[in-house]
Enzyme design. Structure first.
Site, PDB file in Angstrom:
ATOM      1  CE  LYS A 119      -3.207  -3.063  -0.130  1.00 42.58           C
ATOM      2  NZ  LYS A 119      -3.669  -3.458  -1.314  1.00 42.58           N
ATOM      3  CD  GLU A 278     -11.279  -1.190  -2.810  1.00 42.38           C
ATOM      4  OE1 GLU A 278     -11.727  -2.204  -2.886  1.00 42.38           O
ATOM      5  OE2 GLU A 278     -10.717  -0.563  -1.715  1.00 42.38           O
ATOM      6  CD  GLU A 291      -7.419  -1.598  -0.441  1.00 44.08           C
ATOM      7  OE1 GLU A 291      -7.482  -2.815  -0.652  1.00 44.08           O
ATOM      8  OE2 GLU A 291      -7.025  -1.280   0.634  1.00 44.08           O
ATOM      9  NE  ARG A 295     -10.818  -8.942  -6.027  1.00 45.47           N
ATOM     10  CZ  ARG A 295     -10.627  -8.041  -5.208  1.00 45.47           C
ATOM     11  NH1 ARG A 295      -9.227  -7.941  -4.732  1.00 45.47           N
ATOM     12  NH2 ARG A 295     -11.467  -7.415  -4.286  1.00 45.47           N
TER      13      ARG A 295
END
Ligand code: MV4
Length: 459
Positions: A119, A278, A291, A295
């Site tokens: 992160k 996000e 983040e 996928r």
């Protein structure tokens, strides 16, 4: 018709394995299912062209076991692997093993996964790309003393987060200095236990944020587009329960700004495939990168419904090297997804695995049900408790909520407790109907009391 791959092995189970098989069939691509002994009777095993048993129920010995999956790839001669979501979907080592074997991993490259998996690295990359991030520490915090001085600078409340984290683990809110030391110790301990990495950083705590994410797609030539947003603010303990598109909080201007920021995020790492950026959005419509999920997500269906595109098909085409043509996608319809889980909403959402004795799924115009479940199916305690995703689509949000209420009323699931009654109450809730909610909504809403009141009036 162009053939993108000859045979895809699906390294997953449940509804997403079925979802991927469906698209492969439509594209003329052969499919291989893998399954644990707990999933012998599953539909993904039945609907795939071939199926390989890869071990006992425990995920570590089956769906998470890279050597077993690679053995299944080898014996079936598959030329690509689709990881779905969860399990190995964001495992850079798995993507790397696939590459070493000359097998296409349908998703981003190992280095792209790694850049977003850590992160602090992700945040530094976003700052360079001009994507707004939450004000916070400049990288890792060295010790409590360092944490205290940084928190002082940011101003309380602050949030401590694990750099290896995501999805809420190793995260602590600190309201004032006196709480910092114990929060620091707990965050480190949790991060170490969960990720074997106790690196912690600090951010200003954004109060009552909305969780709004932007779907993006990138090709292998550096082009990235966005496919609009999903509002995922209705969550409980970092588990999403409801997702929708468009967000009731969205404006054309905000969508343009967030869409552009999400594109810059993807471009910064030359992102390949479909992914999600996000954001936290505060009440003043300031938005901050949180983040990136590298996928396909559970809630990809709401985007599919509002832009009328098959995102699994897009993933396969992009993985095969197809170029993106055309621009961003703006929704014209409204879609809502509710997750129907085998959990008891009136008992703290306690898992309720077991045999589903009767099952009738909702039907009708604008109603989509993605599920691997049928009457007689047993929800295993080994895996997640999702029974079905119920997705409704209509011209407006108001109509969509009415359709969802109707569709929930005709869903019959017997034998296990489900989240259907929770969603039925939600569709009647004034704040939900008004779009007046954020990530704190479920802490504030006493739906059990509302359920009792409704029962009372029925008598
Ligand atoms: C935050 C936050 C407020 N301020 N960061 C939760 C999961 C993880 N991905 C990050 N999360 C949050 N980070 C700052 N600086 C609030 C949350 C948060 C949250 C975010 C999205 C959806 C639901 C949430 C529920 C609680 C906290």
């Amino acid at each position: 018709m162009q053939k993108y791959f000859d045979k895809i092995l699906i390294a997953n189970r449940g509804e997403i394995a079925l979802r991927i098989i469906r698209t492969c069939k439509e594209m003329g691509i052969k499919t291989v299912a893998v399954y644990s002994t707990a999933d012998r009777e599953s539909l993904h095993v039945r609907f795939a062209d071939e199926a390989v048993c890869i071990g006992p129920p425990a995920s570590a010995e089956s769906y998470l076991n890279i050597p077993k999956i690679m053995a299944a790839v080898e014996i079936t001669n598959a030329d690509a692997v689709h990881p779905g979501y969860g399990f190995l979907a964001e495992n850079a080592d798995f993507a790397e093993v696939c590459a070493e074997y000359g097998i296409k991993f349908i998703g981003p490259t190992p280095s792209q996964i790694r850049k977003m998996g850590d992160k602090i690295t992700a945040k530094e990359t976003m700052i360079k790309a001009g994507v707004p991030v939450v004000p916070g520490s400049d990288g890792l915090l060295k010790d409590v003393k360092h944490a205290k001085s940084v928190a002082e600078g940011i101003g309380y409340p602050v949030m401590l987060k694990a750099t290896a984290g995501g999805g809420g683990k190793g995260m602590r809110i600190v309201w004032k200095e006196e709480e910092l030391e114990s929060a620091w110790n707990m965050a480190r301990k949790e991060a170490k236990a969960s990720f074997s990495n106790d690196g912690i950083y600090a951010e200003k705590f954004i109060e009552e944020p909305r969780h709004i994410e932007i779907q993006v797609a990138g090709d292998q030539y550096g082009t990235v587009i966005h496919l609009s947003e999903r509002d995922c603010s209705i969550q409980r303990r970092h588990q999403k329960l409801v997702e929708e598109s468009p967000s009731p909080f969205m404006t054309d201007k905000l969508r343009e700004e967030m869409g552009e920021a999400a594109i810059r995020a993807g471009e910064a790492i030359r992102y390949e495939g479909v992914g999600t950026v996000e954001f936290l959005v505060d009440k003043h419509r300031n938005f901050y990168f949180m983040e990136m999920n590298t996928r396909i997500q559970v809630e990809h269906t709401v985007t599919e419904e509002v832009i009328d595109h098959d995102l699994i098909k897009e993933q396969i085409k992009l993985a095969a090297g197809e170029k993106i043509s055309g621009g961003n996608y703006i929704p014209t319809l409204h879609a809502i997804e509710v997750r129907i889980n085998a959990e008891d909403p009136f008992n703290g959402f306690r898992p309720s695995p077991g045999n589903i004795s009767s099952f009738h799924s909702s039907k009708g115009h604008g109603v989509r049900v993605d599920t691997h479940v049928y009457a007689g199916y047993t929800i295993s305690p080994y895996y997640d408790s999702m029974i079905a995703k119920l997705i409704c689509r209509a011209q407006t949000r108001e109509e969509c909520i009415k359709k969802m209420a109707r569709a929930l009323d005709e869903f019959i699931i017997e034998g296990v407790k489900t989240t259907v009654p929770f969603h039925q109450l939600l569709m009647k809730n004034e704040r939900f109907k008004n779009g007046d909610f954020n990530t704190g909504f479920l802490n504030e809403w006493d739906f059990e009391a509302e359920a009792k009141a409704l029962l009372g009036t029925k008598k």
